[in-house]
Design an enzyme around this catalytic site. Sequence first.
Site, PDB file in Angstrom:
ATOM      1  N   HIS A  33       0.952  -1.103  -0.081  1.00 28.70           N
ATOM      2  CA  HIS A  33      -0.059   0.051  -0.120  1.00 28.70           C
ATOM      3  C   HIS A  33       0.870   1.179   0.088  1.00 28.70           C
ATOM      4  CE1 HIS A  33      -3.975  -1.934   0.951  1.00 28.70           C
ATOM      5  NE2 HIS A  33      -3.302  -3.028   1.310  1.00 28.70           N
ATOM      6  N   ASN A  44     -10.401  -2.627   2.818  1.00 34.69           N
ATOM      7  CA  ASN A  44      -9.899  -2.757   1.304  1.00 34.69           C
ATOM      8  C   ASN A  44     -11.339  -2.474   0.407  1.00 34.69           C
ATOM      9  OD1 ASN A  44      -7.364  -3.322   1.067  1.00 34.69           O
ATOM     10  ND2 ASN A  44      -7.534  -5.397   1.150  1.00 34.69           N
TER      11      ASN A  44
HETATM   12 FE1  HDD Z   1      -2.522  -4.655   5.326  1.00 33.69          FE
HETATM   13  C1  HDD Z   1      -1.054  -1.838   5.095  1.00 33.69           C
HETATM   14  C2  HDD Z   1      -5.576  -3.522   4.307  1.00 33.69           C
HETATM   15  C3  HDD Z   1      -3.905  -8.015   5.235  1.00 33.69           C
HETATM   16  C4  HDD Z   1       0.156  -5.945   6.935  1.00 33.69           C
HETATM   17  N1  HDD Z   1      -3.253  -3.115   4.596  1.00 33.69           N
HETATM   18  C5  HDD Z   1      -2.610  -1.927   4.821  1.00 33.69           C
HETATM   19  C6  HDD Z   1      -3.381  -0.815   4.286  1.00 33.69           C
HETATM   20  C7  HDD Z   1      -4.552  -1.223   3.926  1.00 33.69           C
HETATM   21  C8  HDD Z   1      -4.502  -2.773   4.508  1.00 33.69           C
HETATM   22  C9  HDD Z   1      -5.738  -0.412   3.483  1.00 33.69           C
HETATM   23  C10 HDD Z   1      -2.852   0.549   4.091  1.00 33.69           C
HETATM   24  C11 HDD Z   1      -3.018   1.473   5.337  1.00 33.69           C
HETATM   25  C12 HDD Z   1      -2.299   2.982   4.917  1.00 33.69           C
HETATM   26  O1  HDD Z   1      -3.161   3.818   4.130  1.00 33.69           O
HETATM   27  O2  HDD Z   1      -1.446   3.409   5.741  1.00 33.69           O
HETATM   28  N2  HDD Z   1      -4.381  -5.696   4.938  1.00 33.69           N
HETATM   29  C13 HDD Z   1      -5.462  -4.801   4.563  1.00 33.69           C
HETATM   30  C14 HDD Z   1      -6.524  -5.706   4.512  1.00 33.69           C
HETATM   31  C15 HDD Z   1      -6.137  -7.190   4.764  1.00 33.69           C
HETATM   32  C16 HDD Z   1      -4.606  -6.870   4.948  1.00 33.69           C
HETATM   33  C17 HDD Z   1      -8.038  -5.442   4.242  1.00 33.69           C
HETATM   34  C18 HDD Z   1      -7.005  -8.186   4.821  1.00 33.69           C
HETATM   35  C19 HDD Z   1      -8.037  -8.480   5.138  1.00 33.69           C
HETATM   36  N3  HDD Z   1      -1.941  -6.656   6.032  1.00 33.69           N
HETATM   37  C20 HDD Z   1      -2.673  -7.613   5.957  1.00 33.69           C
HETATM   38  C21 HDD Z   1      -1.991  -8.678   6.707  1.00 33.69           C
HETATM   39  C22 HDD Z   1      -0.713  -8.180   7.271  1.00 33.69           C
HETATM   40  C23 HDD Z   1      -0.803  -6.962   6.760  1.00 33.69           C
HETATM   41  C24 HDD Z   1      -2.389 -10.445   6.717  1.00 33.69           C
HETATM   42  C25 HDD Z   1       0.279  -8.916   7.610  1.00 33.69           C
HETATM   43  C26 HDD Z   1       0.447 -10.003   8.214  1.00 33.69           C
HETATM   44  N4  HDD Z   1      -0.898  -4.098   5.867  1.00 33.69           N
HETATM   45  C27 HDD Z   1       0.280  -4.728   6.460  1.00 33.69           C
HETATM   46  C28 HDD Z   1       1.357  -3.873   6.931  1.00 33.69           C
HETATM   47  C29 HDD Z   1       0.954  -2.496   6.336  1.00 33.69           C
HETATM   48  C30 HDD Z   1      -0.478  -2.869   5.550  1.00 33.69           C
HETATM   49  C31 HDD Z   1       2.724  -4.312   6.407  1.00 33.69           C
HETATM   50  C32 HDD Z   1       1.906  -1.827   5.415  1.00 33.69           C
HETATM   51  C33 HDD Z   1       2.063  -0.312   5.655  1.00 33.69           C
HETATM   52  C34 HDD Z   1       1.350  -0.249   7.120  1.00 33.69           C
HETATM   53  O3  HDD Z   1       1.178  -1.624   7.584  1.00 33.69           O
HETATM   54  O4  HDD Z   1       0.961   0.619   7.617  1.00 33.69           O
HETATM   55  O5  HDD Z   1       1.594  -3.863   8.069  1.00 33.69           O
END
Ligand code: HDD
Length: 689
Positions: A76, A149
Amino acid sequence: MAESFKYTGNKGNGGELHQLPADESEIMTTAQGCPISDDQNSLKAGARGPTLLEDHIMREKIFHFDHERIPERVVHARGYGAHGYFETYDDFSDITCADLFQRKGEQTPVFVRFSTVAGNKGSPDLARDVRGFAVKFYTNEGNWDLVGNNIPVFFIQDAIKFPDLVHSAKQEPDRAFPQAQTAHDNFWDFASLSPESVHMLMWIMSDRAIPRSFRFMEGFGVHTFKLINSKGEEKYVKFHWKPKCGLQSVVWNEALKINGADPDFHRRDLWNTIQAGDFPEWELGVQIFDQEFADNFEFDVFDATKIIPEEQVPVTIVGKMVLNRMVDNFFAETEQVAFCTQNIVPGIDFTPDPLLQGRNFSYLDTQLKRLGSPNFTQIPINAPRCPMRHFQQDGHMAMQNPKGRVNYEPNSWSQGEDNPRACPAHGYKSSSQPIEGDKLRYRSETFADHYSQAIQFYKSQTPVEQTHIRDAFIFELSKVETLAIRERVVSHLRNVDEALATAVAEGLGFEEMPDKAEAAMAPRDDLMVSDKLSILKNGPSTFKGRKLGIFCCSGVEDELLEGLLQSLKAEGAMYEIVAPTVHGIKTAGGKHIKGNQVIDGGPSVLYDAVAVLLTEEGAKAQAKVPEAKDFVMDAFAHNKFIGYIGGTKPLFDELNMTSKMDGGFVDLDSKTADDFIATLRNTRYWQRG
Ligand code: HDD
């Protein structure tokens, strides 16, 4: 000598646009506050001599520049944010004690960040990808982050697979391409070896993955959460955001071209509409259900690869979100905003969904890496708007340092502002659901059905949407070099829909069909058609908030153009004038109309529909311009409505368009502007095929 030297290195006469400071308050200073007399020339030993290390002004400027970047989000990375508010429609205290849902009409500030998932920070907006829809509610009892999402399901069921999923989707590690796309071997290899992803694959191959803009897409909390009221009664909940604009996407060929013409298409759209005061709105809906429903539902409600169809559990609308203010500074707000799924408030709780449980670790962890200190919560965009009192202290960049002597608990000092105490009656209480079991690495049998809802999704689409899904599979898999991977994907599709699998196999030129993939659990195809899963069945009903591209040249009739602009205004629609020069055109009556785009900068892919208002002379000239021809041909190929006048004929003749004219063409010599707008309220002329 240096003092009498006047040349600054800047060229030209700045005139009114580059004035010297009028008073003290406008004088540029260093970060230490020292006034600067010249920030364009470094301090040198002699006019042509080397720069001196002593130049504290240059050193500070370059030092800071060298440290401007922070790590981009690991997923993202590309995103765009805006401020607004959430207004609750009623008192919902019977289902939750969450403070923001207690009082009808109450407004809670929010910050929203929309994003794509796979691409880097500079990647184009129209990548075929999931869109992030993350909302931070600044409630009276702390920040609640609903990090969702625009698709209600996910690729995987357990967070431990997330690094694999993301590695496979991003650029391949040796070659560092392709950027912002899943159309490559690694992604389809991983996905086809993870049958749990099949339902999600149907969604990302649909037009959901290429939305017209953020304003036209739904948002979903994805997981099942819990709502708890003040009596401790619990219900399950799934969260939905419903755009007031309705749903709309672009078509794939259009997306590819938008990425070239305007890689910032979605950002620009949000910026322009908010700046114009046409504030986008979404309603928040909840699907609420109890343990009994969960026990009897066909699928496990803790499995994030499954939806609960709205026909089975209706969505109750509880409030609306309005985005009404862009950020003052992109870095300070959009880049530094730190969404964390574990940020919840009293009245809302997690469920054991193994994807959610893993996320609750990952988000906090990643913010430390990105923002560099556990004090990221003190950055204004992340700080709660309610009081924050605790004994956490120090650390890099600590800005809010407690006063007084007390920094531990329990302590003997009397209670007060400087000595907060946990409060059993009012503090956050987790759901008291009893849990027991052996320690094991295991995927529940209740997660084993990978195809049934993929079937349901596919059969809920209109024929046009089904065609787009087929074409998307063929496009993506045609970029996969390894035949066995292409075959494996088709073997899964055979469990979803034989006709789809056959069409994809034909599109890929297979000589024979691969066997059906072995299913962990036999798919069922008796699930109902759910109209809510289709974009076209839930499209906009007005042209409000959508944009007309008006391709015109000098000599256009005043009445025609003015009438059209007035009707667009009355509808609340947007438009751009695409003209031979950006200075604009002169109407037949001699009025100057400013241009917004020239033809090669304003292709028809940037608009929801087009009007071609060329005089015969203008059309003859434009018939020789490739971009003008593309303007019409693309609008036609992308099923757009095309308004035209007789003068346009030479251009249409050049394109053999006259013989192709169908119900999507509106003759503006005979039809009124209002008739045209009425036609435009339909999304596209899909009958064109
Ligand atoms: Fe995630 C970012 C949505 C599964 C780990 N995720 C991130 C963002 C969104 C989502 C909208 C951007 C937030 C922003 O604008 O700063 N992610 C989802 C959804 C998931 C999902 C709807 C499943 C239902 N994500 C998911 C899993 C993991 C992560 C299973 C880790 C085990 N996601 C992350 C992260 C991020 C992220 C690495 C990257 C940047 C951040 O968090 O701030 O931690």
